[in-house]
Write a protein that holds these residues in place. Structure first.
Motif, PDB file in Angstrom:
ATOM      1  N   ALA A 167       1.740   2.455   2.069  1.00 60.13           N
ATOM      2  CA  ALA A 167       3.091   2.146   2.785  1.00 60.13           C
ATOM      3  C   ALA A 167       3.220   2.954   3.917  1.00 60.13           C
ATOM      4  O   ALA A 167       3.909   2.564   4.991  1.00 60.13           O
ATOM      5  N   ALA A 206       1.365   4.735  -2.049  1.00 60.06           N
ATOM      6  CA  ALA A 206       2.275   5.550  -1.162  1.00 60.06           C
ATOM      7  C   ALA A 206       1.530   5.726   0.156  1.00 60.06           C
ATOM      8  O   ALA A 206       2.014   5.488   1.544  1.00 60.06           O
ATOM      9  N   TYR A 263       8.075   1.316  -6.990  1.00 66.14           N
ATOM     10  CA  TYR A 263       6.991   1.115  -7.757  1.00 66.14           C
ATOM     11  C   TYR A 263       7.219  -0.274  -8.641  1.00 66.14           C
ATOM     12  O   TYR A 263       8.548  -0.376  -8.994  1.00 66.14           O
ATOM     13  N   GLN A 320       6.003  -2.650  -4.331  1.00 61.74           N
ATOM     14  CA  GLN A 320       4.774  -2.669  -4.423  1.00 61.74           C
ATOM     15  C   GLN A 320       4.161  -4.146  -5.055  1.00 61.74           C
ATOM     16  O   GLN A 320       3.041  -4.539  -4.787  1.00 61.74           O
ATOM     17  N   SER A 337       2.829  10.971  -3.082  1.00 61.50           N
ATOM     18  CA  SER A 337       4.023  10.624  -2.293  1.00 61.50           C
ATOM     19  C   SER A 337       4.399  11.881  -1.365  1.00 61.50           C
ATOM     20  O   SER A 337       4.895  11.671  -0.260  1.00 61.50           O
ATOM     21  N   SER A 357      11.838   0.203   2.787  1.00 64.73           N
ATOM     22  CA  SER A 357      11.006   0.740   1.874  1.00 64.73           C
ATOM     23  C   SER A 357      10.111  -0.545   1.462  1.00 64.73           C
ATOM     24  O   SER A 357      10.400  -1.580   1.841  1.00 64.73           O
ATOM     25  N   VAL A 377       9.095   3.758  -0.990  1.00 62.81           N
ATOM     26  CA  VAL A 377       8.369   2.905  -1.811  1.00 62.81           C
ATOM     27  C   VAL A 377       9.034   2.524  -3.203  1.00 62.81           C
ATOM     28  O   VAL A 377       9.690   3.366  -3.421  1.00 62.81           O
TER      29      VAL A 377
END
Length: 331
Positions: free
Chosen positions: A74, A71, A84, A52, A111, A49, A82
């Motif tokens: 990524a 998103a 946040y 952020q 997402s 993952s 992800v």
């Protein structure tokens, strides 16, 4: 009748021939793999993952990346999930709940569009869960609860909290008692939303892994755990501040990671600088990942690049590659 027997024989012969071919092909493949081990693609024991915070300069300072496009970015960089960061979003004052609800709808839409799993929300600047003032602690729990609801709506598994304690960091017992109360009550609420509440080693007493472990044992709730960060074990700085100044007291990063992994529901792979071989200059990633693997962990490891030599994108990819390459060297 004779014709039928002949047809049956031909069919049996055909099936036998196919079976021999399939067996032969399998043996050939096995022999090729033995002769060429590189042909065997070994997947890491974890999922990747992206934190952020790795893009905080692009989002807040350079304005080259919208916080709503996280998103998408990524996904472009090859991540599956992800993480946040609440402080990278601004809620409307006096209308925080409605503002947060609208934000969640938009983030979930993005997402879903890019087929990215929402893993967790890192909650910052929403009050101190470890402060001695109970009214302030109650308010912190209330504000954190809004983000717990947001995490549930996004389909996250966890929220990450801090256990700073303010001036109470100088009193370990007060910090412990307040942390047990603040984080414990938040975890009780989060359990009703099927959300984990996890604390990161993030400076001060929260970077003293042994003390965090005692908080986990005292709370003793299945949805209350830790987020071990490879590079956040500074307990004390020469300035007396949480972030500014040089670290003068650091908890052993490998010992601390091992202790926190007993309660881990996620892992944060911190990175700052790399040598010419792509290794982190201050953290032995092979040693770290072996510690993580030995606990049986198989969840998300979040890439969190905090360096300044490489650009954010380059640092993120360097950390991602390091994790993948280091995982191939494990026992």
């Amino acid at each position: 009748m004779k014709s039928n027997r002949m047809n049956t024989s031909r069919i049996l012969f055909f099936l036998l021939t196919i079976s021999i071919c399939i067996t032969s092909c399998k043996e050939t493949t096995k022999n090729e793999e033995k002769m060429n081990p590189e042909s065997q693609i070994t997947k890491p024991f974890f999922k990747l993952s992206l934190a952020q915070w790795s893009f905080h300069r692009a989002i807040r300072e350079d304005k080259t990346l919208s916080n709503l496009d996280f998103a998408k970015k990524a996904k472009e960089l090859g991540f599956e999930g992800v993480e946040y960061v609440s402080q990278l979003y601004t809620l409307e004052k006096g209308n925080e709940q409605a503002s947060l609800d609208s934000l969640v709808v938009e983030l979930k839409k993005r997402s879903d569009e890019y087929d990215i799993q929402n893993v967790l929300i890192m909650i910052d600047h929403e009050g101190d869960l470890s402060v001695s003032d109970k009214a302030a602690r109650d308010e912190a729990i209330r504000r954190h609860s809004m983000w717990v609801d947001a995490a549930a709506a996004l389909g996250c598994s966890s929220v990450r909290v801090n256990l700073f304690g303010g001036d109470d960091e100088k009193d370990p017992q007060a910090w412990h008692d307040n942390s047990v109360d603040g984080m414990g009550r938040l975890a009780q609420y989060a359990a009703t939303k099927n959300i984990n509440v996890i604390v990161e080693n993030h400076g001060g007493l929260s970077s003293d892994a042994a003390k965090v472990v005692e908080v986990m044992k005292a709370i003793n709730l299945p949805n209350c755990g830790t987020l071990p960060d490879f590079g956040n074990f500074c307990v004390k700085r020469d300035s007396g501040e949480r972030w500014a100044g040089n670290c003068i007291e650091e908890y052993d990063i490998y010992k601390g990671t091992k202790e926190l992994m007993a309660f881990a529901k996620g892992v944060s792979a911190k990175s700052r600088n790399f040598d010419e071989n792509g290794n982190e200059t201050d953290i032995d990633y092979v040693k770290m990942l072996q510690i993580v693997k030995d606990t049986g962990f198989s969840g998300f490891i979040g890439v969190e690049y905090e360096g300044s030599v490489l650009g954010e994108k380059e640092g993120i990819l360097a950390t991602k590659n390091l994790l993948i390459n280091a995982s191939k060297k494990l026992n």
